[in-house]
Structure formats: structure tokens, C-alpha cells
Design an enzyme around this catalytic site. Structure first.
Site, PDB file in Angstrom:
ATOM      1  N   THR A  22       0.806  -1.218   0.000  1.00 59.16           N
ATOM      2  CA  THR A  22       0.000   0.000   0.000  1.00 59.16           C
ATOM      3  C   THR A  22       0.841   1.271   0.000  1.00 59.16           C
ATOM      4  O   THR A  22       0.308   2.358  -0.204  1.00 59.16           O
ATOM      5  CB  THR A  22      -0.952   0.038   1.210  1.00 59.16           C
ATOM      6  N   LEU A  23       2.158   1.147   0.199  1.00 54.43           N
ATOM      7  CA  LEU A  23       3.043   2.320   0.154  1.00 54.43           C
ATOM      8  C   LEU A  23       3.484   2.668  -1.267  1.00 54.43           C
ATOM      9  O   LEU A  23       4.071   3.720  -1.496  1.00 54.43           O
ATOM     10  CB  LEU A  23       4.278   2.085   1.030  1.00 54.43           C
ATOM     11  N   GLU A  62       4.063   0.602  10.173  1.00 52.89           N
ATOM     12  CA  GLU A  62       4.293  -0.843  10.064  1.00 52.89           C
ATOM     13  C   GLU A  62       4.432  -1.535  11.427  1.00 52.89           C
ATOM     14  O   GLU A  62       4.686  -2.725  11.486  1.00 52.89           O
ATOM     15  CB  GLU A  62       5.545  -1.111   9.219  1.00 52.89           C
TER      16      GLU A  62
END
Length: 128
Positions: free
Chosen positions: A19-20, A82
Site C-alpha cells: 500500500t506504500l 508498520e
């Protein structure tokens, strides 16, 4: 223990696979980072965890990553996102370790929990 400041001194690069990545939901965490380009990591397998993937150190046909140059502030934000815990990295959702890329060694977040029952993505890197 590698604080973000010491980690960036060791290598200012981070490789992202989920998703980054550019255009995806958490890419704003990399705002201000320099995009260097893409690479394929053959020593990493992704697992489809639903809303995001998790990487494990397992052979693959090459998982696609994007590599960015970051500063300590950006890396600290990624560590929070994270759930990386520098004093006890095995207790967080992800651990962070350096991996070779075509741009030099880059930090890669590796998923700590068990991935049994989740689909492996051993090539490419796009998950649903």
C-alpha cells in the site's frame, strides 16, 4: 537497536511492495521521499493478507518493489505505520531489514506473524 537516525545513516533507502507504492492508499507516508525506481526481489515472497500484503524471506520469481530515498523523519513514520519496534522487532507487526536492490541496500519491512492459509504471491507484486 537501529533508531531511524542510525538506520538512515546505514542506508537512506527503503523498498516498498504494498500500500506504500505510488498511487496506493498509504503512499502519502512517503511524501517528500525521492523515487529512485523499481526492482524485483527474488528472495522475497508476498502474502495476500486482505487489505495489505506481507513479505517473507522466501524464494520467488521476483516481487516488484519501488525504491525511495528517505530521511529519518520519513523512516520513523514508516516504522509507526508498520508497527516496527526497534527494541523488540519480533514483537511488532513488521520487522525491518536491509536487502540488496539495484540502487543499493534498502530497508524492507518483513511481516512477522504466521502466514499459513494466505495466498502466496511469488511473482510480480500486485495483490487484490
Amino acid at each position: 537497536m537501529l533508531t531511524p537516525e542510525l538506520a538512515v545513516a546505514r542506508t537512506p533507502l527503503v523498498a516498498v511492495y504494498g500500500t506504500l507504492k505510488r498511487g496506493l492508499g498509504n503512499h502519502h507516508w512517503l511524501e517528500g521521499a525521492d523515487f529512485l525506481g523499481g526492482d524485483r526481489l527474488a528472495g522475497v515472497t508476498l502474502y495476500d493478507l486482505g487489505p495489505f500484503p506481507g513479505a517473507k524471506l522466501e524464494p520467488s520469481r521476483g516481487v516488484e518493489v519501488e525504491v525511495f530515498r528517505v530521511d529519518a523523519h520519513l523512516l520513523a513514520g514508516l516504522d509507526r505505520l508498520e508497527d516496527y519496534r526497534p527494541r523488540q522487532p519480533w514483537r511488532g507487526l513488521y520487522d525491518r531489514s536491509p536487502h540488496p536492490t539495484v540502487f543499493g541496500h534498502a530497508w524492507l519491512y518483513l511481516y512477522n506473524p504466521d502466514v499459513s492459509g494466505h495466498e502466496a504471491i511469488r511473482e510480480g507484486g500486485w495483490w487484490p
